[in-house]
Motif scaffolding. Structure first.
Motif, PDB file in Angstrom:
ATOM      1  N   HIS A  33      12.394   4.170  12.202  1.00 16.17           N
ATOM      2  CA  HIS A  33      12.009   3.388  11.029  1.00 16.17           C
ATOM      3  C   HIS A  33      12.953   3.768   9.883  1.00 16.17           C
ATOM      4  O   HIS A  33      13.046   4.940   9.509  1.00 16.17           O
ATOM      5  CB  HIS A  33      10.568   3.681  10.643  1.00 16.17           C
ATOM      6  N   GLN A  35      14.306   3.067   5.946  1.00 17.32           N
ATOM      7  CA  GLN A  35      14.026   2.523   4.611  1.00 17.32           C
ATOM      8  C   GLN A  35      15.283   2.603   3.759  1.00 17.32           C
ATOM      9  O   GLN A  35      15.924   3.650   3.701  1.00 17.32           O
ATOM     10  CB  GLN A  35      12.911   3.323   3.927  1.00 17.32           C
ATOM     11  N   ARG A  76       7.934   4.832  -1.090  1.00 18.74           N
ATOM     12  CA  ARG A  76       7.716   3.924   0.041  1.00 18.74           C
ATOM     13  C   ARG A  76       8.442   4.409   1.302  1.00 18.74           C
ATOM     14  O   ARG A  76       8.186   3.899   2.394  1.00 18.74           O
ATOM     15  CB  ARG A  76       8.192   2.512  -0.307  1.00 18.74           C
ATOM     16  N   THR A  78       8.112   7.347   2.578  1.00 18.28           N
ATOM     17  CA  THR A  78       7.366   8.470   3.147  1.00 18.28           C
ATOM     18  C   THR A  78       7.118   8.300   4.636  1.00 18.28           C
ATOM     19  O   THR A  78       7.163   9.272   5.398  1.00 18.28           O
ATOM     20  CB  THR A  78       6.010   8.625   2.410  1.00 18.28           C
ATOM     21  N   ASP A  79       6.852   7.073   5.085  1.00 22.24           N
ATOM     22  CA  ASP A  79       6.527   6.852   6.497  1.00 22.24           C
ATOM     23  C   ASP A  79       7.751   6.479   7.333  1.00 22.24           C
ATOM     24  O   ASP A  79       7.622   6.121   8.506  1.00 22.24           O
ATOM     25  CB  ASP A  79       5.473   5.762   6.626  1.00 22.24           C
ATOM     26  N   ASP A  81      11.598   7.266   9.148  1.00 24.10           N
ATOM     27  CA  ASP A  81      12.320   8.371   9.787  1.00 24.10           C
ATOM     28  C   ASP A  81      13.605   8.681   9.036  1.00 24.10           C
ATOM     29  O   ASP A  81      14.006   9.850   8.923  1.00 24.10           O
ATOM     30  CB  ASP A  81      12.660   8.005  11.241  1.00 24.10           C
TER      31      ASP A  81
END
Length: 436
Positions: A33, A35, A76, A78-79, A81
């Protein structure tokens, strides 16, 4: 725990965006993931980030935003990788005078978040000198750490070897070297890249960039160079007041420049957003209590805007009883007329007396600090608004009541004051944040 990395360069135009998109898509293809964020006031790149990652991207800006706002926005990730912050211009390029938490330089964000910097170096026309540049950037500012380098547009294996040896002697890691590859070149126009939503093949282009970069760059080594990051809880959020409870927002190829974090902040504060398209000859939602026209490319669609009678009459009727605000291109459309690059004059909506021309291009670029002399949607007299202006139009007339006293980042007063007439207001700058 996410791994954070800043992607920067010595200058603009060396391939930061392409590398960011390629890394993001390559890691996403591996099941990670990812971001992304954009450092600085570029409102085009976040849409490319979203296309590569499948996650919304926002701007973080040390000149316009305080640390609490930046912490809130990066939260945002935080979740995720992997978290990538793409820089603007060169690593240390900002304005001369400090803003809220910095000068707007990418280095501010790198130091603030504690993320190392991956440099994109284009060694065209040089060899060992590229290592001197990288070493200079590494040593220029304490608190900014260099992860390593990716070389872009290397001319030949011999060229690559010369640069690699020099970087190795300087103690700088080289994660890969990219030969010239026209297939991953992103098309441009006068305000930057052609927008992601206008490129039907953007997914294929990003896929090819990811394949090409994975072939030439050690993705595991780059990922290993990123810093483990434990986001600190933000003390506050955006502290943004929406311009209304129900906002009619113009949104199409002519009206597309608005910062994603602003829309998110409006929604988070409870506002509803109703989209309409002036290019499709749509009028603003009659149930809305405010209308907002963002910037974009009205100069490329001026003839169609002038001919769309339903949009023009609907907007005028809306403005009889409710506020209408325009930013940059939206401000121009609220005006009396716009002359395009071919010298053809097109009538606009006439809610303001502003008249602009693209026949003689003149670049207006930079941060803006505006003290409101009159109210505008969401903000009262005296509010201090921070934004950014970037366009190539010339003011032919700006006869209405000035909306604000506007300064550039050095504190100099500028002529682009914005305007107010009745319930219509407009500014040449795009709003980023309000001073608290």
């Amino acid at each position: 725990m996410p791994a954070g990395l800043v992607i920067s360069a010595p200058a603009s135009g060396v391939g930061k965006t392409t590398l960011t998109l390629a890394l993001a898509r390559a890691w996403r293809n591996r099941g990670l993931h990812v971001q992304c964020f954009k450092s600085g006031p570029d409102y085009i790149d976040p849409a490319f980030h979203a296309a590569a990652t499948g996650r919304a991207s926002v701007n973080v800006d040390s000149w316009a935003m305080d640390r609490g706002t930046i912490a809130h926005l990066v939260g945002r990730g935080t979740d995720a990788d992997v978290v990538l912050a793409e820089g603007s211009m060169g690593l240390f390029d900002g304005v001369a005078a400090r803003g809220v938490s910095g000068t707007g330089a990418t280095a501010d964000i790198a130091e603030m978040l504690g993320w190392p910097v991956l440099l994109v170096i284009d060694p065209s026309g040089q060899a060992q000198t590229a290592a001197a540049i990288a070493a200079g950037l590494r040593d220029y500012r304490a608190g900014v750490r260099l992860a390593g380098v990716v070389l872009n547009r290397v001319a030949s294996p011999r060229h690559e070897d010369l640069v690699r040896r020099a970087l190795n002697d300087a103690g700088i890691a080289v994660f890969g070297a990219l030969p010239r590859h026209a297939e991953i070149s992103l098309p441009k126009r006068h305000l930057g890249l052609v927008q992601a939503e206008e490129q039907a093949e953007i997914g294929k282009l990003i896929d090819e960039a990811a394949r090409f970069v994975a072939e030439h760059v050690d993705l595991d080594a780059v990922l290993g160079s990123a810093a483990s990051w434990s986001p600190q809880p933000a003390a506050n959020g955006m502290n943004v007041t929406p311009p209304g409870q129900r906002i009619a927002l113009a949104r199409d190829a002519a009206f597309s420049f608005i910062y994603p974090h602003m829309l998110e902040a409006w929604r988070a504060a409870g506002a509803e957003i109703s989209i309409f398209s002036p290019l499709a000859d749509e009028a603003p939602d009659a149930s809305a209590d405010v209308c907002w026209l963002p910037g974009g490319y009205p100069e490329l669609h001026a003839g169609k805007i002038a001919a769309n009678a339903r949009f023009r009459s609907g907007l005028r009727a809306f403005a009889d009883t409710r506020p209408v605000h325009g930013e940059c291109g939206g401000y121009m459309v609220l005006g009396t007329a716009l002359t395009d690059a071919d010298g053809i004059r097109h009538e606009m909506t006439g809610l303001l007396g502003l008249e602009t021309s693209f026949a003689k291009r003149r670049m207006h670029l930079g941060y803006r600090l505006a003290a409101l002399a009159a109210p505008m949607p969401g903000h009262q007299v005296g509010a201090r608004l921070r934004g950014h202006e970037f366009h190539y139009s010339t003011i032919v007339a700006q006869p209405d009541t000035p909306l604000a006293v506007v300064h550039d980042a050095t504190g100099a007063v500028i002529a682009e004051t914005g305007s107010r007439r009745g319930l219509a207001t407009g500014t040449f700058f795009h709003l980023i944040a309000e001073d608290r």
